[in-house]
Motif scaffolding. Sequence first.
Motif, PDB file in Angstrom:
ATOM      1  N   PRO B 189      -8.979-109.294  63.235  1.00 45.19           N
ATOM      2  CA  PRO B 189      -9.909-108.442  63.543  1.00 45.19           C
ATOM      3  C   PRO B 189     -11.352-109.065  63.595  1.00 45.19           C
ATOM      4  O   PRO B 189     -12.023-108.930  64.450  1.00 45.19           O
ATOM      5  N   VAL B 190     -11.491-109.935  62.579  1.00 51.73           N
ATOM      6  CA  VAL B 190     -12.783-110.607  62.448  1.00 51.73           C
ATOM      7  C   VAL B 190     -12.588-111.902  62.815  1.00 51.73           C
ATOM      8  O   VAL B 190     -11.716-112.803  62.508  1.00 51.73           O
ATOM      9  N   THR B 191     -13.613-112.435  63.993  1.00 53.31           N
ATOM     10  CA  THR B 191     -13.100-113.688  64.323  1.00 53.31           C
ATOM     11  C   THR B 191     -14.630-114.587  64.194  1.00 53.31           C
ATOM     12  O   THR B 191     -14.527-115.973  64.203  1.00 53.31           O
ATOM     13  N   LYS B 192     -15.708-113.928  63.927  1.00 52.13           N
ATOM     14  CA  LYS B 192     -16.960-114.664  63.734  1.00 52.13           C
ATOM     15  C   LYS B 192     -17.643-114.211  62.744  1.00 52.13           C
ATOM     16  O   LYS B 192     -18.043-112.916  62.853  1.00 52.13           O
ATOM     17  N   VAL B 193     -18.036-114.962  61.853  1.00 54.63           N
ATOM     18  CA  VAL B 193     -19.063-114.456  60.730  1.00 54.63           C
ATOM     19  C   VAL B 193     -20.271-114.868  60.616  1.00 54.63           C
ATOM     20  O   VAL B 193     -20.517-116.401  61.087  1.00 54.63           O
ATOM     21  N   THR B 194     -21.295-114.154  60.590  1.00 53.24           N
ATOM     22  CA  THR B 194     -22.569-114.772  60.673  1.00 53.24           C
ATOM     23  C   THR B 194     -23.439-114.277  59.524  1.00 53.24           C
ATOM     24  O   THR B 194     -23.486-113.089  58.949  1.00 53.24           O
ATOM     25  N   VAL B 195     -23.924-115.311  58.737  1.00 56.63           N
ATOM     26  CA  VAL B 195     -24.781-114.865  57.636  1.00 56.63           C
ATOM     27  C   VAL B 195     -26.328-115.025  57.703  1.00 56.63           C
ATOM     28  O   VAL B 195     -26.782-115.937  58.482  1.00 56.63           O
ATOM     29  N   ILE B 196     -27.120-113.767  57.566  1.00 57.95           N
ATOM     30  CA  ILE B 196     -28.397-113.747  57.753  1.00 57.95           C
ATOM     31  C   ILE B 196     -29.375-113.985  56.706  1.00 57.95           C
ATOM     32  O   ILE B 196     -28.594-113.173  55.715  1.00 57.95           O
ATOM     33  N   GLY B 208     -15.985-106.295  68.555  1.00 62.52           N
ATOM     34  CA  GLY B 208     -15.636-107.523  69.086  1.00 62.52           C
ATOM     35  C   GLY B 208     -15.515-108.676  68.103  1.00 62.52           C
ATOM     36  O   GLY B 208     -15.653-109.797  68.412  1.00 62.52           O
ATOM     37  N   GLY B 209     -15.163-108.267  66.790  1.00 65.47           N
ATOM     38  CA  GLY B 209     -14.721-109.220  65.853  1.00 65.47           C
ATOM     39  C   GLY B 209     -15.880-109.691  65.109  1.00 65.47           C
ATOM     40  O   GLY B 209     -16.086-110.931  64.562  1.00 65.47           O
ATOM     41  N   GLN B 210     -17.196-109.163  65.298  1.00 68.87           N
ATOM     42  CA  GLN B 210     -18.490-109.963  64.742  1.00 68.87           C
ATOM     43  C   GLN B 210     -18.577-109.465  63.268  1.00 68.87           C
ATOM     44  O   GLN B 210     -18.295-108.124  63.165  1.00 68.87           O
ATOM     45  N   LEU B 211     -18.937-110.256  62.452  1.00 67.29           N
ATOM     46  CA  LEU B 211     -19.126-109.821  61.058  1.00 67.29           C
ATOM     47  C   LEU B 211     -20.542-110.191  60.521  1.00 67.29           C
ATOM     48  O   LEU B 211     -20.569-111.466  60.590  1.00 67.29           O
ATOM     49  N   LEU B 212     -21.378-109.243  60.246  1.00 67.02           N
ATOM     50  CA  LEU B 212     -22.678-110.028  59.700  1.00 67.02           C
ATOM     51  C   LEU B 212     -22.772-109.815  58.198  1.00 67.02           C
ATOM     52  O   LEU B 212     -22.264-108.757  57.565  1.00 67.02           O
ATOM     53  N   VAL B 213     -23.019-110.774  57.513  1.00 75.19           N
ATOM     54  CA  VAL B 213     -23.355-110.722  56.147  1.00 75.19           C
ATOM     55  C   VAL B 213     -24.569-111.001  55.839  1.00 75.19           C
ATOM     56  O   VAL B 213     -25.274-112.008  56.199  1.00 75.19           O
ATOM     57  N   PHE B 214     -25.246-110.362  54.816  1.00 70.96           N
ATOM     58  CA  PHE B 214     -26.733-110.698  54.378  1.00 70.96           C
ATOM     59  C   PHE B 214     -26.845-111.598  53.372  1.00 70.96           C
ATOM     60  O   PHE B 214     -25.771-111.125  52.239  1.00 70.96           O
ATOM     61  N   SER B 215     -27.484-112.566  53.216  1.00 69.98           N
ATOM     62  CA  SER B 215     -27.598-113.365  51.953  1.00 69.98           C
ATOM     63  C   SER B 215     -27.694-112.664  50.591  1.00 69.98           C
ATOM     64  O   SER B 215     -27.281-113.277  49.798  1.00 69.98           O
ATOM     65  N   GLY B 216     -28.551-111.427  50.644  1.00 67.54           N
ATOM     66  CA  GLY B 216     -28.504-110.714  49.478  1.00 67.54           C
ATOM     67  C   GLY B 216     -27.382-110.611  48.905  1.00 67.54           C
ATOM     68  O   GLY B 216     -27.122-110.425  47.508  1.00 67.54           O
ATOM     69  N   LEU B 217     -26.223-110.393  49.615  1.00 73.50           N
ATOM     70  CA  LEU B 217     -24.968-110.131  49.033  1.00 73.50           C
ATOM     71  C   LEU B 217     -24.415-111.073  48.375  1.00 73.50           C
ATOM     72  O   LEU B 217     -23.602-111.060  47.161  1.00 73.50           O
ATOM     73  N   ILE B 218     -24.522-112.428  48.975  1.00 76.15           N
ATOM     74  CA  ILE B 218     -23.969-113.457  48.190  1.00 76.15           C
ATOM     75  C   ILE B 218     -24.704-113.663  47.190  1.00 76.15           C
ATOM     76  O   ILE B 218     -24.181-114.244  46.025  1.00 76.15           O
ATOM     77  N   ASP B 219     -25.906-113.784  47.016  1.00 76.92           N
ATOM     78  CA  ASP B 219     -26.845-113.735  45.831  1.00 76.92           C
ATOM     79  C   ASP B 219     -26.238-112.882  44.729  1.00 76.92           C
ATOM     80  O   ASP B 219     -26.199-113.562  43.578  1.00 76.92           O
ATOM     81  N   MET B 220     -25.933-111.653  45.234  1.00 80.16           N
ATOM     82  CA  MET B 220     -25.653-110.881  43.976  1.00 80.16           C
ATOM     83  C   MET B 220     -24.198-110.910  43.622  1.00 80.16           C
ATOM     84  O   MET B 220     -23.987-110.460  42.463  1.00 80.16           O
ATOM     85  N   ALA B 221     -23.174-111.748  44.243  1.00 79.14           N
ATOM     86  CA  ALA B 221     -21.978-111.817  43.790  1.00 79.14           C
ATOM     87  C   ALA B 221     -21.846-112.890  42.837  1.00 79.14           C
ATOM     88  O   ALA B 221     -22.254-114.019  42.969  1.00 79.14           O
ATOM     89  N   ASP B 222     -21.121-112.478  41.684  1.00 75.21           N
ATOM     90  CA  ASP B 222     -20.946-113.353  40.556  1.00 75.21           C
ATOM     91  C   ASP B 222     -19.734-114.384  40.809  1.00 75.21           C
ATOM     92  O   ASP B 222     -19.548-115.359  40.258  1.00 75.21           O
ATOM     93  N   SER B 223     -18.878-113.594  41.558  1.00 73.19           N
ATOM     94  CA  SER B 223     -17.624-114.547  41.740  1.00 73.19           C
ATOM     95  C   SER B 223     -17.261-114.439  43.385  1.00 73.19           C
ATOM     96  O   SER B 223     -17.769-113.422  43.953  1.00 73.19           O
TER      97      SER B 223
END
Lengths: 421, 366
Positions: B189-196, B208-223
């Motif tokens: 279902p997801v074909t394209k990941v974009t990190v902002i 259309g299989g687009q997935l947006l990830v905000f960098s704040g989420l990556i910063d907050m994730a410990d694992s």
Amino acid sequence: MPSDSGSFQTTGGVQAIAAPADGSGKISQVTFAVSRWHLLGRLIKNKIFGLFTFGFYRFWGKTHVRRILWEGASIENDRLEYMGTAKELFLGFLIAMIILLPLMLVASLIAGLLSAVTPGLPGGSDMVNIAVLYAFWQFARYRLWRYRLSRTSWRGIRFFLSGSALTYAWQVLLRMALAVVTLGWAYPWLRAYKLDYQLNNTHFGDGKFTYEGTAGGLFRIYWPFILIGQLVIGAIIIYFISTDAVSLSTTTVLAVDKEKLTAGEHAALMLTAGGLLIFMTLSVLSFAVRVWEFRYLAGVTTFGLARFSSRLRIRSVLAIFLLLLVLMIIGYVGFAVMIVLIIKSGPAAGLAQLIFIPAFIVAWISFDILKTLFLLVPLVKAVCHSLYVHNVDVFEETAAMSVNSPKYGEGFADAMDVGAF
Amino acid sequence: MTVSGRLFDGKSAKAQAVLLELAGDRLILKNEAGVRLGDWPLDELRDENVVAVKSALRVSVAGGDEARLIIEEPEFVAELRRLCPRLRKKRAAPPGWWKPYLYWGGGAALSVVIIFTVVLPLLASQIAYLIPDSTRDEIGRGARDYFINAIASRQKTTPEAVTCKSVAANRVLQRLVSDLGAAGDGDLPVTKVTVIRTKAANAFALPGGQLLVFSGLIDMADSPNGLAGVLAHEIGHAKYRHPTRLFVANTGVATVFSLLLGDVTGGTFLAAMGQLTVGSAYSRDFEREADRTAVELMQAAGYDISPMILLMKKISTQGGADKFSFSFLNSHPGVDERISLLAAAGNAGGPALTAEDWALVKNMCK
């Protein structure tokens, strides 16, 4: 303003048309008088019942208000009578719900999908949306007029409106599109069509009203307004572009640069004052145009050998709006003072909040009531009192006619809440 | 006592001068030649003036009868008021008056119920699948670019500058999403990941299989597994086409409520409230569905989902949910319920990314 250009002046227009051979017809003024206290009581009741019934009381409330308002108008000392019932309105609404609901659902989904599918064309689907809504509104308004006229009786005889609401809506939409394309210059043509279609389809018993106005006649009324409006808008655009506050961005959307806009308090003050001045000028002009139009249409409308004239004055209409404005300002200031006093003297912030919300609702409701009492009623009164019927005896020759009047209420119109009362 | 009055008979607009006299419990109307025009029972007379006029009456004799008798002799008016106690009362409704209310009211109620319970959900899911893939892809790309542009203009930089471009890290995320998708029933279902590059901790699925990830989420994730869980959750939204379905449902709910209530006092407010409650019920169902999918996908791929709980708690205490629709956390009331659903999945499984790959992702927007 263009009072010397002639044809829309009531006297000029009137004499050209259907002057009776003997010229000795009786002239009668239309009058309007309602008890504001009685109306106020009714409006308050309506609001309270409306709140407790989730708005479903509106059909009954509206009917009561209309009976009072209709009764206020009289010609030759005989009052109009509103014959409609709340049951008709309510059933009309229910029927409209059954038919309208699925239709609206599908329409709004299609509109929404269109806008989602064409992201590159932001204006396109919005335009379609607005056009459909506009046409539908015109359709609903025509039906609403038909219902109201068919439920209006004078001397035991009812009015009615023939014609097709669908044709009307479609024709109005076409002319509106043309008016937009021509930047307003075709707008008088649209008004001409509306007046022509509505008035020439208006009947009283077995008699019919005749409207002989022309697009040219309306154009002579509207042109200064259109011209000034365009000059003002043009000047505003040029001003903003010259100050660089507004620029055409890459996305072809007008981007407003707030920092440049608010650079310097002087500029902000100028903008506010200028905006206010322009707004006031355009408002006064738009009132004036409507007043002239009303005098014009009264002068070119006949009912058999009876004819009409209106001496509606711009200043009397303006005075009504000014009075409402003053009342509103007093109300707002009073409300603000009250809130401040409550907050200052209140023992706890929680209590102030507790008072604030109901106070706000009351203020909102009172504005609505104020509007009816001090805008609608005086306006109707001014219009009625300005209106004279010449050869009023002609109406006595009218007989009742059993025609197909709408059986159930306003339906479509009511679900959309078209119309102020 | 004989007095004069004016009669409008409802057939002609001409007033007829009539002579009125009382005869027992009846009012007799005669014309000037003495011909009897009416014989009206006093019990049936009603004053049609809504606001009573002191010394005048506008009398009708029957419900459907539009004839009106105008009486303006004060003494006679007073006499009639005395003799007809029901002059100001409403006429009794004809038998069976309630039937149309029942039929049409029942029909309308049924129509509303059917629309909420059958038509809207059906339309919502059907329309979501009816849109051709190419169109959906286009909508998705358009929406992605719109978001990137909006964020860039808020940060006063260019769209290029807010997109995290690290090729290696993007490849890692792409692979993670593909693995998660493949772990389910094989469709992606997801074909394209974009990190902002933005501080908000958020991720959302677009059509259309687009997935947006905000960098704040990556910063907050410990694992890596916390992030993987969120991605799996978003894959769930995309898989069941929730964005399109919510859009359809919301439009429908708004239409129904605004029509039902009209725009009277409180009407608009009530309509908004109704839309809020019904609308959020729809979206809570969607969150639940996406969480279940996340658990399934993570377990099938052999990843431990429990770190996602920690990440969710972190985001919710920060009030991190943004105003974007379909953000990772957008129905607050459900957070506890959602955490218990994830907790039930246990903590079996290994890490979603190797330490090197996780480092790449963690640093991709630095």
